[in-house]
Design a protein around this motif. Structure first.
Motif, PDB file in Angstrom:
ATOM      1  N   UNK A 267      22.604   5.894  12.028  1.00 17.71           N
ATOM      2  CA  UNK A 267      22.196   4.488  12.106  1.00 17.71           C
ATOM      3  C   UNK A 267      21.731   4.112  13.504  1.00 17.71           C
ATOM      4  N   UNK A 268      22.251   4.815  14.519  1.00 18.03           N
ATOM      5  CA  UNK A 268      21.810   4.563  15.897  1.00 18.03           C
ATOM      6  C   UNK A 268      20.599   5.421  16.230  1.00 18.03           C
ATOM      7  N   UNK A 269      20.655   6.689  15.875  1.00 19.28           N
ATOM      8  CA  UNK A 269      19.584   7.620  16.220  1.00 19.28           C
ATOM      9  C   UNK A 269      18.242   7.210  15.619  1.00 19.28           C
ATOM     10  N   UNK A 270      18.271   6.630  14.444  1.00 23.75           N
ATOM     11  CA  UNK A 270      17.026   6.216  13.795  1.00 23.75           C
ATOM     12  C   UNK A 270      16.271   5.183  14.627  1.00 23.75           C
ATOM     13  N   UNK A 271      16.989   4.466  15.486  1.00 26.92           N
ATOM     14  CA  UNK A 271      16.363   3.417  16.290  1.00 26.92           C
ATOM     15  C   UNK A 271      16.072   3.830  17.730  1.00 26.92           C
ATOM     16  N   UNK A 272      16.659   4.937  18.187  1.00 27.04           N
ATOM     17  CA  UNK A 272      16.479   5.308  19.599  1.00 27.04           C
ATOM     18  C   UNK A 272      15.673   6.587  19.782  1.00 27.04           C
ATOM     19  N   UNK A 273      15.635   7.468  18.780  1.00 30.48           N
ATOM     20  CA  UNK A 273      14.881   8.709  18.934  1.00 30.48           C
ATOM     21  C   UNK A 273      13.378   8.433  18.865  1.00 30.48           C
ATOM     22  N   UNK A 274      12.597   9.175  19.644  1.00 29.18           N
ATOM     23  CA  UNK A 274      11.138   8.943  19.646  1.00 29.18           C
ATOM     24  C   UNK A 274      10.484   9.405  18.349  1.00 29.18           C
ATOM     25  N   UNK A 275       9.383   8.769  18.006  1.00 25.77           N
ATOM     26  CA  UNK A 275       8.621   9.138  16.808  1.00 25.77           C
ATOM     27  C   UNK A 275       7.483  10.086  17.142  1.00 25.77           C
ATOM     28  N   UNK A 276       7.394  10.457  18.403  1.00 25.13           N
ATOM     29  CA  UNK A 276       6.509  11.528  18.841  1.00 25.13           C
ATOM     30  C   UNK A 276       7.221  12.237  19.982  1.00 25.13           C
ATOM     31  N   UNK A 277       6.780  13.441  20.275  1.00 28.29           N
ATOM     32  CA  UNK A 277       7.489  14.219  21.286  1.00 28.29           C
ATOM     33  C   UNK A 277       7.438  13.531  22.650  1.00 28.29           C
ATOM     34  N   UNK A 278       8.614  13.261  23.178  1.00 30.98           N
ATOM     35  CA  UNK A 278       8.746  12.633  24.493  1.00 30.98           C
ATOM     36  C   UNK A 278       9.965  13.294  25.154  1.00 30.98           C
ATOM     37  N   UNK A 279       9.702  14.365  25.910  1.00 33.39           N
ATOM     38  CA  UNK A 279      10.812  15.129  26.470  1.00 33.39           C
ATOM     39  C   UNK A 279      11.570  14.345  27.539  1.00 33.39           C
ATOM     40  N   UNK A 280      10.901  13.402  28.187  1.00 30.05           N
ATOM     41  CA  UNK A 280      11.603  12.567  29.151  1.00 30.05           C
ATOM     42  C   UNK A 280      12.669  11.733  28.472  1.00 30.05           C
ATOM     43  N   UNK A 281      12.289  11.074  27.362  1.00 32.39           N
ATOM     44  CA  UNK A 281      13.247  10.259  26.617  1.00 32.39           C
ATOM     45  C   UNK A 281      14.318  11.137  25.983  1.00 32.39           C
ATOM     46  N   UNK A 282      13.914  12.285  25.430  1.00 34.01           N
ATOM     47  CA  UNK A 282      14.888  13.182  24.823  1.00 34.01           C
ATOM     48  C   UNK A 282      15.914  13.669  25.852  1.00 34.01           C
ATOM     49  N   UNK A 283      15.459  13.918  27.076  1.00 40.05           N
ATOM     50  CA  UNK A 283      16.368  14.344  28.133  1.00 40.05           C
ATOM     51  C   UNK A 283      17.386  13.266  28.471  1.00 40.05           C
ATOM     52  N   UNK A 284      16.915  12.009  28.529  1.00 41.98           N
ATOM     53  CA  UNK A 284      17.836  10.907  28.833  1.00 41.98           C
ATOM     54  C   UNK A 284      18.851  10.707  27.703  1.00 41.98           C
ATOM     55  N   UNK A 285      18.381  10.815  26.461  1.00 40.82           N
ATOM     56  CA  UNK A 285      19.288  10.675  25.320  1.00 40.82           C
ATOM     57  C   UNK A 285      20.279  11.839  25.255  1.00 40.82           C
ATOM     58  N   UNK A 286      19.827  13.018  25.654  1.00 41.44           N
ATOM     59  CA  UNK A 286      20.702  14.179  25.689  1.00 41.44           C
ATOM     60  C   UNK A 286      21.881  13.940  26.631  1.00 41.44           C
TER      61      UNK A 286
END
Length: 387
Positions: A267-286
């Motif tokens: 329910x949280x990930x559906x709203x915060x994960x990118x809908x296209x590849x964005x390694x900067x955002x993925x790194x911060x979420x990691x």
């Protein structure tokens, strides 16, 4: 603790080999042999008897001669008094433990792991004579099982239920292992993880004792993200699979699904994960959620935010970044709150009240070094070698 009554362990000290043979516990021979990763044939060769004789000693059909007691003690690296009967013991069958890497482990390796866990229970039992450990607050746990119906059978729903029961909300679980231990679940690193013959053992867990147990491997999981996912995976086994026989690949997949939802709620990930590849955002979420970028890509594909083709490109990119050194595994030791410490802290507290490792070892009839090994203490002394 220091009263005048002599404890059974103290009474056993100094017994002759003949006296030990007269009070011989067959299952202690089996336990020590499995922990030493020896077959009956291996031990028979070392002590000079037949494998059939070892089988008869372990089944209680016959009692070993007094002269064999010292040979067993030397071959299995235990005190002679280890074989004396009369102290608490719990038997664990390999089918009662969930091994994450079941297909890559042999029966002998699993036997060592289960013998280790039996002794872990004994250590916990001995410690709880002196220190009150946190109450087990795994909902529905009644010693050996979780009452049916406590959790939903669907893994994701069970993960959400446990989050709610533990009042974790929908926020990242910042200190997963510490959280698990705070709810009375014994978590420990396997001290034999560096042994070449058993390093395939990744992690395992069991509900078979008076406390749930999770055993992790520091070497196999020497990356903080993999370590956290493994701990959540074993927690999933405890919640979902009490009373079920281990070894089913479907149960492993269910534990993975539980771990993914427990660490990264949909329910949280559906709203915060990118809908296209964005390694900067993925790194911060990691960093925020304590899971790997690769896991987040998999979660994005699972939720439907990324296509299979995009996810495959992401995996290729991740592997390339690893080879270039841009993405590096981080050792678990760098994250103290993800290191098991329940038992070591309990012993430290007991030591302040007069307990010692030596007295604990006497109570268990182990060598003090073995107690320290189970507590995760490392012996950094140099080894003297005579050539």
């Amino acid at each position: 603790m220091n009263g005048s009554d002599e404890s059974p362990a103290a009474a056993a000290e100094g017994l002759s080999a003949r006296e030990v043979a007269q009070a011989f516990d067959p299952d202690r021979l089996r336990q020590a042999r499995q922990l030493a990763l020896k077959t009956k044939h291996d031990l028979a060769i070392e002590v000079g008897v037949s494998p059939a004789a070892i089988g008869q000693y372990e089944s209680g059909v016959t009692v070993p001669r007094a002269d064999l007691i010292a040979r067993f003690a030397e071959a299995l690296d235990v005190p002679r008094e280890f074989f004396v009967t009369g102290r608490p013991q719990a038997k664990l069958e390999s089918g009662d433990a969930f091994f994450r890497s079941l297909r890559s482990t042999t029966a002998k390796q699993r036997a060592k792991a289960t013998a280790f866990t039996e002794q872990l229970w004994e250590l916990v039992y001995a410690i709880e004579k002196h220190v009150r450990l946190p109450r087990v607050s795994l909902p529905g746990f009644v010693g050996g099982e979780i009452e049916p119906g406590t959790f939903p059978s669907e893994p994701e729903a069970a993960a959400r239920a446990l989050r709610q029961m533990w009042q974790l909300g929908l926020k990242p679980v910042g200190h997963l292992v510490r959280t698990i231990e705070s709810h009375g679940i014994v978590t420990i690193f396997a001290p034999f993880a560096k042994d070449d013959e058993v390093r395939r053992i990744d992690a395992f867990s069991t509900l078979a004792f008076s406390r749930p147990v999770i055993v992790l491997s520091p070497d196999r999981a020497d990356d903080i993200f993999r370590h956290r996912f493994t701990a959540a995976h074993e927690l999933g086994h405890l919640v979902l699979h009490g009373g079920q026989s281990a070894g089913d690949v479907a149960l492993e997949r269910e534990a993975d699904r539980f771990a993914a939802e427990f660490l990264t709620p949909k329910s949280v990930m559906a709203n915060v994960l990118p809908r296209r590849l964005d390694f900067g955002l993925l790194g911060r979420l990691s960093e925020e959620w304590g899971v790997s970028i690769k896991s987040l890509v998999y979660r994005s594909r699972e939720i439907g935010l990324l296509s299979d083709a995009t996810a495959r490109r992401a995996y290729i990119r991740i592997e390339l970044l690893k080879k270039q050194g841009a993405l590096a595994d981080r050792p678990v030791v760098q994250f103290p709150t993800e290191l098991p410490e329940l038992l070591s802290r309990a012993v430290s507290l007991a030591e302040s009240q007069g307990l010692s490792i030596a007295s604990l070892a006497r109570d268990l009839r182990w060598k003090p070094a073995h107690v320290r090994k189970l507590l995760g203490e490392v012996d950094n002394r140099p080894t003297l070698r005579l050539v």
